[in-house]
Design a protein around this motif. Structure first.
Motif, PDB file in Angstrom:
ATOM      1  N   UNK A 157       0.801  -1.216   0.000  1.00  0.00           N
ATOM      2  CA  UNK A 157       0.000   0.000   0.000  1.00  0.00           C
ATOM      3  C   UNK A 157       0.843   1.280   0.000  1.00  0.00           C
ATOM      4  N   UNK A 158       2.129   1.172   0.348  1.00  0.00           N
ATOM      5  CA  UNK A 158       2.947   2.382   0.434  1.00  0.00           C
ATOM      6  C   UNK A 158       4.339   2.148  -0.129  1.00  0.00           C
ATOM      7  N   UNK A 159       4.938   3.192  -0.624  1.00  0.00           N
ATOM      8  CA  UNK A 159       6.389   3.184  -0.791  1.00  0.00           C
ATOM      9  C   UNK A 159       6.904   4.476  -0.175  1.00  0.00           C
ATOM     10  N   UNK A 160       8.088   4.417   0.407  1.00  0.00           N
ATOM     11  CA  UNK A 160       8.539   5.460   1.320  1.00  0.00           C
ATOM     12  C   UNK A 160       9.643   6.365   0.785  1.00  0.00           C
ATOM     13  N   UNK A 161       9.937   6.295  -0.470  1.00  0.00           N
ATOM     14  CA  UNK A 161      10.999   7.156  -0.997  1.00  0.00           C
ATOM     15  C   UNK A 161      10.483   8.060  -2.107  1.00  0.00           C
ATOM     16  N   UNK A 162       9.228   8.472  -1.985  1.00  0.00           N
ATOM     17  CA  UNK A 162       8.598   9.201  -3.086  1.00  0.00           C
ATOM     18  C   UNK A 162       9.286  10.514  -3.395  1.00  0.00           C
TER      19      UNK A 162
END
Length: 360
Positions: A253-258
């Motif tokens: 649901x997420x990625x953290x380096x956008x």
């Protein structure tokens, strides 16, 4: 004719008597939009701590003519002015006078400077929040978000110093110690862009550009991902991932380096750097002064990681990574030869000061 002269003389005498009886105002009315301001304790502090020792004028009272055209901002709260100035005095002005850097004479000959303070964001008509005033001329700084500043909030201190170091780096390269702009420009010349993804300047519209190498989660699929953390920034990729794991939120649901992907894959550290060579040069300096080398290494690793498996994508990644290395080498040599001390040393002392300031 004689009667006319007598009448004129009497009228003149009457005018003199009237002026004598009524004390004239000491305030100028030439500039009808300007009101005389009282000299306050804050003004005295600014004069003693900023203006006299460093040759820097501070303008915190409103001047509509100084604001960037097309942006929407307003004057700062007076109670917020001194905390901001105390921060930049310790984290910027005193930094450059460290004995192993510029020494006590560093600021001699580099004045005058003028710093304008604004209460709100520097948001233009397209919703873009900008880190500086792109229309500023000469030795001017424009600092924003003053009303939002909290010296105990590390993120607020970070954003303030990102802007200060960025604008001073531009001044260093443009006027004080001019750099070889053409050589620097040639490194990423084809990749600068003022408009992409239908966004003017290419900056995000939610303050991401101001946080540079910070991380925040981007939801992948709004239809299937219904759980989320309150919007926040993380100082490392691991912090972002751990926070979501502890909350039971799937990596699907997420990625953290956008914040990293777009500028890094193009060979830049930040969105701001993509605007022009001048902004890129300033970011190559302001980023090390406000971020750990480990955070910068993450950005470089993203740059050299292909977005796909095609030959073109692999060549793009190699080019972006090499461009970052070339620009790092350029600014390192610039500091050694032009400014007179090491950027690495400046980075170390800058981060040490930020740590001490944040620990107060």
């Amino acid at each position: 004719m004689k009667n006319l002269l007598e009448i004129t003389a009497i009228a003149f005498l009457f005018l003199l008597v009237s002026c004598h009886k009524e004390k004239l105002s000491s305030q100028s009315v030439v500039e009808s939009e300007t009101t005389q301001q009282a000299y306050t304790e804050l003004d005295r502090w600014i004069e003693d701590n900023i203006t006299l020792p460093y040759g820097i004028a501070i303008e915190y009272r409103w001047d509509k003519n100084a604001a960037q055209k097309g942006t929407y901002t307003y004057p700062p709260e007076v109670t917020k002015v001194k905390p901001v100035l105390e921060a930049i005095k310790y984290l910027w002005l005193e930094l450059y006078t460290e004995a192993s850097l510029g020494g006590s004479n560093f600021w001699k000959g580099k004045a005058p400077l003028k710093i304008y303070l604004y209460g709100g964001k520097n948001v233009d008509g397209n919703g873009q929040e900008l880190i500086n005033n792109n229309s500023a001329v000469g030795r001017e700084f424009h600092l924003y978000n003053i009303n939002d500043f909290n010296p105990r909030d590390k993120d607020k201190v970070y954003v303030l110093m990102r802007s200060v170091h960025h604008q001073f780096a531009r001044l260093l390269g443009d006027e004080i110690y001019p750099y070889d702009r053409q050589t620097f420009l040639s490194i990423s010349q084809k990749d600068y862009r003022t408009v992409f993804n239908n966004q003017l300047y290419g900056l995000p519209t939610d303050g991401i550009a101001l946080y540079a190498l910070r991380y925040y989660p981007k939801k992948r699929d709004l239809n299937t991902c219904t759980t989320e953390l309150p919007f926040q920034y993380f100082q490392s990729l691991a912090q972002c991932q751990n926070a979501h794991a502890q909350a039971g939120i799937s990596e699907d649901c997420y990625f953290c380096n956008f914040t990293q992907n777009t500028p890094n894959h193009a060979g830049f550290f930040t969105f701001q750097a993509m605007i022009s060579a001048e902004n890129d040069f300033a970011e190559m300096i302001s980023i090390p002064l406000t971020n750990l080398s480990s955070q910068i290494d993450i950005a470089k690793n993203i740059a050299k990681t292909p977005t796909g498996s095609t030959e073109k994508e692999m060549q793009r990644a190699a080019l972006s990574y090499n461009n970052l290395l070339k620009k790092e080498a350029f600014v390192a040599e610039y500091f050694n030869k032009k400014v007179g001390f090491s950027l690495k040393r400046l980075q170390l002392l800058s981060l040490q000061r930020m740590n001490r300031f944040n620990a107060q």
